[in-house]
Scaffold this active site. Structure first.
Site, mmCIF file in Angstrom:
data_model
loop_
_atom_site.group_PDB
_atom_site.id
_atom_site.type_symbol
_atom_site.label_atom_id
_atom_site.label_comp_id
_atom_site.label_asym_id
_atom_site.label_seq_id
_atom_site.Cartn_x
_atom_site.Cartn_y
_atom_site.Cartn_z
ATOM 1 N N ARG A 255 0.855 -1.182 0.000
ATOM 2 C CA ARG A 255 0.000 0.000 0.000
ATOM 3 C C ARG A 255 0.895 1.237 0.000
ATOM 4 O O ARG A 255 1.927 1.280 0.672
ATOM 5 C CB ARG A 255 -0.928 0.025 1.220
ATOM 6 C CG ARG A 255 -2.097 -0.949 1.142
ATOM 7 C CD ARG A 255 -3.101 -0.534 0.082
ATOM 8 N NE ARG A 255 -4.325 -1.316 0.091
ATOM 9 C CZ ARG A 255 -4.500 -2.441 -0.593
ATOM 10 N NH1 ARG A 255 -3.515 -2.924 -1.332
ATOM 11 N NH2 ARG A 255 -5.665 -3.082 -0.541
ATOM 12 N N GLU A 284 -3.853 7.304 -4.988
ATOM 13 C CA GLU A 284 -4.299 6.640 -6.217
ATOM 14 C C GLU A 284 -5.707 7.129 -6.594
ATOM 15 O O GLU A 284 -6.553 7.305 -5.720
ATOM 16 C CB GLU A 284 -4.312 5.124 -6.017
ATOM 17 C CG GLU A 284 -2.954 4.541 -5.711
ATOM 18 C CD GLU A 284 -3.011 3.038 -5.422
ATOM 19 O OE1 GLU A 284 -4.081 2.423 -5.625
ATOM 20 O OE2 GLU A 284 -1.984 2.475 -4.999
ATOM 21 N N HIS A 302 -1.314 -0.148 -9.806
ATOM 22 C CA HIS A 302 -1.895 -1.050 -8.808
ATOM 23 C C HIS A 302 -2.500 -2.280 -9.490
ATOM 24 O O HIS A 302 -3.696 -2.575 -9.369
ATOM 25 C CB HIS A 302 -2.949 -0.336 -7.967
ATOM 26 C CG HIS A 302 -3.153 -0.990 -6.622
ATOM 27 N ND1 HIS A 302 -3.602 -0.309 -5.526
ATOM 28 C CD2 HIS A 302 -2.967 -2.276 -6.207
ATOM 29 C CE1 HIS A 302 -3.697 -1.129 -4.487
ATOM 30 N NE2 HIS A 302 -3.320 -2.339 -4.879
#
Length: 345
Positions: A255, A284, A302
């Site tokens: 993360r 993000e 991601h």
């Protein structure tokens, strides 16, 4: 009122159609559960449609949240309050759960489950990909191939053989990564909240580091594979980058907020970190422009767990957690604990 009191099938609703789970699997599930789909593409639509769905029929006993969560986040009381007080379980197809208000769910006697193994191997694959990419300087190599400069200015890259990869977080993803690292002749060290049993360490040929500082100072490549929580936010910052070997390589598939991005940028600019491979970011889908423009960084949007096999596994884990709760009184992989609040048929 619980389904056990009504002597009827539990009502299970999925946020979007689970298109990867498989029709045969879904048909088998429907034999035991009343299954429905909530068609909503964003948070506002869920807030409008979910209460209407409950009012027009009956309470929802289980709620499934598939991949692709950003349009709905966060999963909190404001979004899901219509499920209370009848919902018994919420399952997520994601491994991370920092966007879920688990404390609110626990207060309302709702089990919450993430996926434990579904995306683990796919994410470990991404970590290996980024490890090789930063070692082989693929960003600059690709730029050269595309703009016609070919290999100009590109020095020989690093070979993984004999290097040490330090894994921060030896859960499912970290273990898959350790197994795959062996194929590239990488030595494995790891830092974890708890040391693995000796037989597991032997199976992964992994050496335990008692402190994070020990791992950082002895690893050529540092890979972040731990969950995001209050303890791991900004886990890697200025002090941690300073502890790394000069010219180390850095990979993050966990993360974004685990890493202090400004500290990482400083480490890249000073040469403390040679190159970084990043699949996750702070804000993000907005990425710090430095990462977008730097040839010292390999980027992915991601994508770690986004494979067809991982999607199928993750959706099926959601269904299996629900099936287990209503058959045995406990889900397979709960994040929280709900005691004495559920009576199964």
């Amino acid at each position: 009122m619980s389904p056990s009191k009504l002597s009827e099938k539990p009502r299970i609703v999925s946020l979007g159609y689970p298109k990867f789970v498989g029709e045969e699997f879904l048909a088998e599930f429907k034999a035991t559960f009343d299954f429905e789909v909530l068609d909503a593409t964003n948070r506002k639509e869920v807030q409008k449609v979910l209460p209407e769905m409950i009012k027009s029929s009956k309470p929802i006993d289980g709620f499934i949240i598939r991949m692709g969560t950003p349009p709905y986040e966060p999963f909190d009381e404001d979004l899901l309050k219509a499920l209370v007080p009848d919902c018994r379980i919420i399952t997520s197809a994601s491994a991370g759960y920092n966007e879920f208000d688990v404390e609110w769910m626990t207060r309302n006697n709702i089990w919450f489950c993430n996926t434990v193994n579904a995306v683990a191997e796919a994410t470990a694959d991404m970590a290996i990909f980024l490890t090789l990419a930063v070692l082989r300087d693929t960003t600059r190599a690709e730029i050269g191939a595309r703009n016609g400069s070919w290999k100009a200015g590109i020095v020989p890259a690093r070979d993984p053989t004999g290097l040490t990869i330090g894994i921060v977080g030896m859960g499912s993803i970290g273990k898959y990564l350790a197994s795959k690292a062996a194929a590239f002749n990488l030595k494995v060290r790891y830092y974890n909240r708890r040391q693995l049993p000796a037989e597991e360490e032997g199976a992964y040929n992994a050496t335990y580091c008692a402190t994070l500082q020990e791992l950082l100072s002895t690893s050529d490549i540092v890979s972040i594979n731990c969950p995001l929580n209050d303890e791991t936010k900004n886990l890697i910052s200025k002090k941690e980058f300073a502890a790394m070997k000069d010219g180390a390589f850095f990979v993050n598939t966990a993360r974004g907020p685990i890493v202090d991005e400004l500290a990482l940028i400083d480490a890249l600019e000073t040469g403390k970190v040679t190159r970084a491979g990043l699949d996750v970011f702070h804000n993000e889908p907005k990425i710090n422009p430095y990462f977008q423009n730097s040839d010292k960084v390999v980027l992915q949007p991601h994508m770690g767990g986004l494979t067809d096999v991982a999607f199928q596994k993750s959706e099926r884990e959601c269904f299996e957690n629900i099936r287990s709760l209503f058959e045995s009184g406990r889900p397979v992989a709960p994040v929280n604990e709900i005691k004495g609040k559920f009576v199964k048929d």
